[in-house]
Design a protein around this motif. Structure first.
Motif, PDB file in Angstrom:
ATOM      1  N   CYS A   7     -66.254   8.260 -51.726  1.00  0.00           N
ATOM      2  CA  CYS A   7     -65.812   7.048 -52.395  1.00  0.00           C
ATOM      3  C   CYS A   7     -64.851   7.503 -53.490  1.00  0.00           C
ATOM      4  CB  CYS A   7     -67.004   6.318 -52.989  1.00  0.00           C
ATOM      5  SG  CYS A   7     -66.552   4.876 -53.948  1.00  0.00           S
ATOM      6  N   SER A   8     -63.613   7.045 -53.444  1.00  0.00           N
ATOM      7  CA  SER A   8     -62.600   7.482 -54.411  1.00  0.00           C
ATOM      8  C   SER A   8     -62.544   6.575 -55.624  1.00  0.00           C
ATOM      9  CB  SER A   8     -61.209   7.480 -53.763  1.00  0.00           C
ATOM     10  OG  SER A   8     -61.121   8.452 -52.770  1.00  0.00           O
ATOM     11  N   VAL A   9     -62.364   7.188 -56.768  1.00  0.00           N
ATOM     12  CA  VAL A   9     -62.003   6.485 -57.993  1.00  0.00           C
ATOM     13  C   VAL A   9     -60.734   7.161 -58.480  1.00  0.00           C
ATOM     14  CG1 VAL A   9     -62.640   5.977 -60.376  1.00  0.00           C
ATOM     15  CG2 VAL A   9     -64.373   5.875 -58.602  1.00  0.00           C
ATOM     16  N   PHE A  10     -59.674   6.377 -58.623  1.00  0.00           N
ATOM     17  CA  PHE A  10     -58.408   6.918 -59.104  1.00  0.00           C
ATOM     18  C   PHE A  10     -58.477   7.085 -60.618  1.00  0.00           C
ATOM     19  CE2 PHE A  10     -57.065   4.884 -55.120  1.00  0.00           C
ATOM     20  CZ  PHE A  10     -56.404   5.949 -54.542  1.00  0.00           C
ATOM     21  N   VAL A  11     -58.168   8.284 -61.086  1.00  0.00           N
ATOM     22  CA  VAL A  11     -58.275   8.590 -62.513  1.00  0.00           C
ATOM     23  C   VAL A  11     -56.952   9.123 -63.050  1.00  0.00           C
ATOM     24  CG1 VAL A  11     -60.754   9.020 -62.351  1.00  0.00           C
ATOM     25  CG2 VAL A  11     -59.175  10.930 -62.076  1.00  0.00           C
ATOM     26  N   ASP A  12     -56.691   8.860 -64.327  1.00  0.00           N
ATOM     27  CA  ASP A  12     -55.433   9.308 -64.918  1.00  0.00           C
ATOM     28  C   ASP A  12     -55.530  10.715 -65.509  1.00  0.00           C
ATOM     29  OD1 ASP A  12     -56.848   8.807 -67.277  1.00  0.00           O
ATOM     30  OD2 ASP A  12     -55.723   6.995 -67.738  1.00  0.00           O
ATOM     31  N   ASP A  13     -56.738  11.280 -65.563  1.00  0.00           N
ATOM     32  CA  ASP A  13     -56.925  12.630 -66.093  1.00  0.00           C
ATOM     33  C   ASP A  13     -58.203  13.202 -65.480  1.00  0.00           C
ATOM     34  OD1 ASP A  13     -58.120  14.651 -67.941  1.00  0.00           O
ATOM     35  OD2 ASP A  13     -56.314  14.258 -69.112  1.00  0.00           O
ATOM     36  N   GLN A  14     -58.078  14.202 -64.623  1.00  0.00           N
ATOM     37  CA  GLN A  14     -59.245  14.725 -63.929  1.00  0.00           C
ATOM     38  C   GLN A  14     -60.229  15.422 -64.866  1.00  0.00           C
ATOM     39  OE1 GLN A  14     -57.265  16.801 -60.568  1.00  0.00           O
ATOM     40  NE2 GLN A  14     -58.619  15.527 -59.288  1.00  0.00           N
ATOM     41  N   ASP A  15     -59.750  16.090 -65.901  1.00  0.00           N
ATOM     42  CA  ASP A  15     -60.665  16.741 -66.845  1.00  0.00           C
ATOM     43  C   ASP A  15     -61.485  15.706 -67.606  1.00  0.00           C
ATOM     44  OD1 ASP A  15     -60.005  19.425 -66.274  1.00  0.00           O
ATOM     45  OD2 ASP A  15     -58.259  19.320 -67.591  1.00  0.00           O
ATOM     46  N   ARG A  16     -60.827  14.670 -68.097  1.00  0.00           N
ATOM     47  CA  ARG A  16     -61.529  13.616 -68.830  1.00  0.00           C
ATOM     48  C   ARG A  16     -62.497  12.888 -67.892  1.00  0.00           C
ATOM     49  NH1 ARG A  16     -57.339  11.221 -71.167  1.00  0.00           N
ATOM     50  NH2 ARG A  16     -57.224   9.495 -69.718  1.00  0.00           N
ATOM     51  N   ALA A  17     -62.069  12.675 -66.647  1.00  0.00           N
ATOM     52  CA  ALA A  17     -62.937  12.021 -65.662  1.00  0.00           C
ATOM     53  C   ALA A  17     -64.174  12.864 -65.378  1.00  0.00           C
ATOM     54  CB  ALA A  17     -62.159  11.748 -64.379  1.00  0.00           C
ATOM     55  N   LEU A  18     -63.974  14.172 -65.214  1.00  0.00           N
ATOM     56  CA  LEU A  18     -65.113  15.053 -64.972  1.00  0.00           C
ATOM     57  C   LEU A  18     -66.100  14.966 -66.127  1.00  0.00           C
ATOM     58  CD1 LEU A  18     -66.572  17.162 -63.266  1.00  0.00           C
ATOM     59  CD2 LEU A  18     -65.142  18.916 -64.357  1.00  0.00           C
ATOM     60  N   HIS A  19     -65.588  14.979 -67.342  1.00  0.00           N
ATOM     61  CA  HIS A  19     -66.472  14.851 -68.506  1.00  0.00           C
ATOM     62  C   HIS A  19     -67.255  13.539 -68.443  1.00  0.00           C
ATOM     63  CE1 HIS A  19     -68.062  14.776 -72.551  1.00  0.00           C
ATOM     64  NE2 HIS A  19     -67.488  13.598 -72.709  1.00  0.00           N
ATOM     65  N   PHE A  20     -66.566  12.440 -68.192  1.00  0.00           N
ATOM     66  CA  PHE A  20     -67.244  11.138 -68.191  1.00  0.00           C
ATOM     67  C   PHE A  20     -68.272  11.044 -67.070  1.00  0.00           C
ATOM     68  CE2 PHE A  20     -67.756   6.745 -66.810  1.00  0.00           C
ATOM     69  CZ  PHE A  20     -68.191   6.158 -67.988  1.00  0.00           C
ATOM     70  N   TYR A  21     -67.856  11.326 -65.853  1.00  0.00           N
ATOM     71  CA  TYR A  21     -68.742  11.112 -64.710  1.00  0.00           C
ATOM     72  C   TYR A  21     -69.872  12.146 -64.626  1.00  0.00           C
ATOM     73  CZ  TYR A  21     -65.751   7.362 -63.149  1.00  0.00           C
ATOM     74  OH  TYR A  21     -65.053   6.177 -63.080  1.00  0.00           O
ATOM     75  N   ARG A  22     -69.614  13.382 -65.042  1.00  0.00           N
ATOM     76  CA  ARG A  22     -70.652  14.413 -64.994  1.00  0.00           C
ATOM     77  C   ARG A  22     -71.474  14.417 -66.287  1.00  0.00           C
ATOM     78  NH1 ARG A  22     -68.512  20.309 -65.160  1.00  0.00           N
ATOM     79  NH2 ARG A  22     -68.125  19.553 -67.269  1.00  0.00           N
ATOM     80  N   ASP A  23     -70.798  14.594 -67.419  1.00  0.00           N
ATOM     81  CA  ASP A  23     -71.499  14.829 -68.674  1.00  0.00           C
ATOM     82  C   ASP A  23     -72.055  13.559 -69.312  1.00  0.00           C
ATOM     83  OD1 ASP A  23     -70.711  17.460 -68.248  1.00  0.00           O
ATOM     84  OD2 ASP A  23     -68.937  17.252 -69.520  1.00  0.00           O
TER      85      ASP A  23
END
Length: 127
Positions: A7-23
Motif C-alpha cells: 500500500c503506497s503513501v506518497f511522501v515529500d521526504d522519505q527520512d521524515r516519513a520514516l521517522h513518523f511512520y516507524r518512530d
C-alpha cells in the motif's frame, strides 16, 4: 486469488516519513534499499513482518503533489489505519507532538480521527 501486498503513501521526504511512520506510529522497517536518489522504503505493522507492506513512495511524479494538496485541502485522508483504541492513540500521538486534524468522533460503527503525517498527507485512524 490476488492479495494486497503493498500500500503506497506518497511522501515529500522519505527520512521524515520514516521517522513518523516507524518512530511515532510504530510500524516496523521491512526494507530500506537505495534506488538512485530515493529508496525502496517499506514498513509492516508491528509484529507482522510478513503482512502487507506500507511503501513510503517519493511524491515526485508531476500529478502527485497537486493530488495530495487537493486531498488535504478537502480534508480527505490518503489512507486509514486501524488501532485498538482511537481515543487513546490520538492522545498518545498528540503527546508526541503530532498534529490532530480531527479529534476522535463516531462514524457509524467505528470511531475515527485524522492526523497530519508531516509528509503532505492526512492519515485516518479508526477503531
Amino acid at each position: 486469488m490476488p492479495k494486497v501486498s503493498y500500500c503506497s503513501v506518497f511522501v515529500d521526504d522519505q527520512d521524515r516519513a520514516l521517522h513518523f511512520y516507524r518512530d511515532v506510529l510504530g510500524f516496523e522497517l521491512k526494507h530500506d534499499i537505495p534506488m538512485g536518489p530515493h529508496r525502496w522504503l517499506t514498513l509492516t505493522a508491528p509484529g507482522d513482518p510478513d503482512g502487507t507492506q506500507l511503501l513510503l513512495e517519493p511524491d515526485e511524479h508531476p500529478a502527485v503533489k497537486p493530488f495530495k494538496a487537493a486531498l488535504v485541502e478537502d480534508g480527505i485522508p490518503a489512507t486509514a489505519f486501524g488501532v485498538d483504541d482511537v481515543a487513546a492513540e490520538v492522545e498518545r500521538l498528540a503527546g508526541a507532538g503530532v498534529t490532530v486534524v480531527q479529534a476522535p468522533s463516531p462514524a457509524g460503527p467505528v470511531t475515527i480521527a485524522v492526523v497530519d503525517d508531516t509528509c503532505g498527507n492526512l492519515i485516518q485512524l479508526f477503531s
